[in-house]
Design an enzyme around this catalytic site. Structure first.
Site, PDB file in Angstrom:
ATOM      1  N   GLU A 143     -23.028  14.319  40.342  1.00 21.78           N
ATOM      2  CA  GLU A 143     -24.041  14.591  41.353  1.00 21.78           C
ATOM      3  C   GLU A 143     -24.154  16.088  41.651  1.00 21.78           C
ATOM      4  O   GLU A 143     -25.255  16.609  41.822  1.00 21.78           O
ATOM      5  CB  GLU A 143     -23.726  13.821  42.643  1.00 21.78           C
ATOM      6  CG  GLU A 143     -23.931  12.320  42.530  1.00 21.78           C
ATOM      7  CD  GLU A 143     -25.363  11.931  42.232  1.00 21.78           C
ATOM      8  OE1 GLU A 143     -26.280  12.674  42.619  1.00 21.78           O
ATOM      9  OE2 GLU A 143     -25.567  10.876  41.592  1.00 21.78           O
TER      10      GLU A 143
ATOM     11  N   CYS B 121     -42.594   7.464  37.258  1.00 23.96           N
ATOM     12  CA  CYS B 121     -43.400   8.084  38.319  1.00 23.96           C
ATOM     13  C   CYS B 121     -43.217   9.597  38.277  1.00 23.96           C
ATOM     14  O   CYS B 121     -42.692  10.220  39.206  1.00 23.96           O
ATOM     15  CB  CYS B 121     -42.993   7.510  39.674  1.00 23.96           C
ATOM     16  SG  CYS B 121     -44.217   7.768  40.986  1.00 23.96           S
TER      17      CYS B 121
ATOM     18  N   CYS C 105     -48.802   5.276  35.158  1.00 24.47           N
ATOM     19  CA  CYS C 105     -49.406   4.279  36.053  1.00 24.47           C
ATOM     20  C   CYS C 105     -49.905   3.035  35.309  1.00 24.47           C
ATOM     21  O   CYS C 105     -49.849   1.923  35.844  1.00 24.47           O
ATOM     22  CB  CYS C 105     -50.556   4.906  36.836  1.00 24.47           C
ATOM     23  SG  CYS C 105     -50.062   6.264  37.920  1.00 24.47           S
TER      24      CYS C 105
ATOM     25  N   CYS D 268     -46.926   0.768  34.877  1.00 20.24           N
ATOM     26  CA  CYS D 268     -45.997   0.766  36.013  1.00 20.24           C
ATOM     27  C   CYS D 268     -45.835  -0.638  36.593  1.00 20.24           C
ATOM     28  O   CYS D 268     -46.828  -1.306  36.924  1.00 20.24           O
ATOM     29  CB  CYS D 268     -46.510   1.724  37.087  1.00 20.24           C
ATOM     30  SG  CYS D 268     -45.537   1.698  38.607  1.00 20.24           S
TER      31      CYS D 268
ATOM     32  N   CYS E   6     -48.860  -0.032  44.733  1.00 22.65           N
ATOM     33  CA  CYS E   6     -48.972   1.411  44.928  1.00 22.65           C
ATOM     34  C   CYS E   6     -50.274   1.771  45.635  1.00 22.65           C
ATOM     35  O   CYS E   6     -51.362   1.681  45.057  1.00 22.65           O
ATOM     36  CB  CYS E   6     -48.889   2.127  43.579  1.00 22.65           C
ATOM     37  SG  CYS E   6     -48.944   3.921  43.718  1.00 22.65           S
TER      38      CYS E   6
END
Length: 363
Positions: free
Chosen positions: A45, A200, A207, A210, A216
């Site tokens: 991380e 995304c 899209c 998706c 959305c």
């Protein structure tokens, strides 16, 4: 907020279910996803903050090989950690990485705390990394928001509020909390981040394929390209760095940066920062260069680079000077054999300069 939860409960459950199913099929096979080790997850991380996965993966593997445990990392010197970090940028991350390792070993017996509140108190961890550790390592139901998650949520709910404001951060946290799958918070959070990284996307999002397209609102309102909204930032500051790379009898001089500025604790060549570009003849008359450049020197070449940081644009010029006599260096500088320069952690722009010189067979 209660009304929102009652009205949207079915939709929120559906979104999480679709995301988790998508993730199980499409997730990238990354080493930190195949472990519950807080150390490995924390390391990944910190490395991946402001770093792409394909670049961060090599650094992660290098760090795990050299420092297989948090005690190994804590026992290392900061110079070695910075040298291994070289090229990743944002060196505060590396310094905090080392400080956190020492703190976990000395204050927590080498074991990471297991709750979000305790994790957030560790140096350099902060809310995001604490949430990642609590979720991925300890499976706590804590929402996780990074740039990818901001983008997914802003488009799903067509949010006009800017993501980089206090009000925006609070609003997006509420959405993330509502969407969170409390039974599988680790998988849900990973799915949200992965979906933003693969589907995304900031530009040219997928899209048409998706799995969340039916939910959305930005797609429905034709505002995908406008989300997320970001408040404009101040214009980048331009700075002029003039470096002197002087070689005498196969040695040169380096100084560790200690100022409260960029590249703290990294080594650099003698440098003068000027408000605008100056000629070499003017620079060598200034302190500290007039103590380095003596009468018996020759200017071999000048090389210029533009180096971009998050909020600064650096105009860097390097002057390669060869001299037959030792400069009158002072205590802040260390004499370094040219053959040992690769042992020192330096800013990327200096490393790039040295690489270019070697590739051209100059020095």
């Amino acid at each position: 907020m209660t009304i929102f939860i009652i009205i949207e409960q079915k939709k929120r459950v559906m979104i999480s279910t679709l995301l988790i199913k998508w993730y199980e099929i499409n997730k990238r096979n990354l080493p930190w996803r195949n472990t519950r080790s807080p150390y490995n997850i924390w390391l990944s991380e910190i490395i991946l903050q402001q770093t792409r996965v394909n670049q961060g993966l090599d650094y992660y593997n290098k760090f795990v090989e050299r420092f297989p445990s948090i005690k190994d990392l804590a026992d290392a010197s900061i110079d070695e950690v910075l040298k291994m970090w070289q090229g990743l940028g944002y060196y505060t991350r590396a310094r905090n990485l080392h400080i956190t390792a020492i703190s976990v070993v000395e204050d927590h017996g080498g074991e990471f705390p297991s709750t979000y509140d305790q994790l957030a108190k560790l140096k350099g961890v902060g809310q995001y990394t604490a949430a990642a550790l609590a979720s991925f390592a300890f499976k706590q139901a804590v929402p996780l928001i990074d740039g990818n998650v901001y983008r997914v949520i802003s488009r799903l709910f067509d949010i006009e509020t800017s993501v980089n404001t206090s009000a925006g951060r609070r609003l997006f946290l509420r959405y993330a909390e509502d969407l969170l799958n409390k039974d599988e918070p680790d998988i849900h959070n990973q799915a949200m981040m992965e979906f933003g990284a693969i589907v995304c996307l900031p530009r040219n999002p997928g899209c048409s394929s998706c799995v969340l397209s039916a939910h959305c609102l930005a797609l429905k309102h034709n505002t995908v390209h406008l989300r997320p909204v970001k408040k404009s930032r101040l214009q980048n500051r331009t700075r002029y760095f003039n470096y002197l790379y002087i070689i005498c009898n196969d040695v040169t001089w380096l100084k560790k940066r200690a100022e409260n500025d960029i590249w703290n604790s990294l080594y650099e060549l003698p440098m003068i920062e000027t408000p605008f570009q100056e000629e070499f003849g003017t620079l060598v008359k200034m302190d500290p260069w007039n103590q380095f450049v003596r009468s018996t020197f020759s200017l071999i070449e000048t090389t210029a680079y533009t180096h971009k940081l998050s909020h600064q644009l650096l105009r860097c010029r390097f002057f390669l000077v060869k001299s037959d006599s030792m400069p009158d260096a002072w205590n802040d500088f260390t004499v370094i054999p040219v053959t040992e320069l690769n042992k020192y952690a330096v800013p990327r722009v200096i490393e790039r300069y040295w690489d270019d010189l070697r590739n051209r067979g100059i020095a």
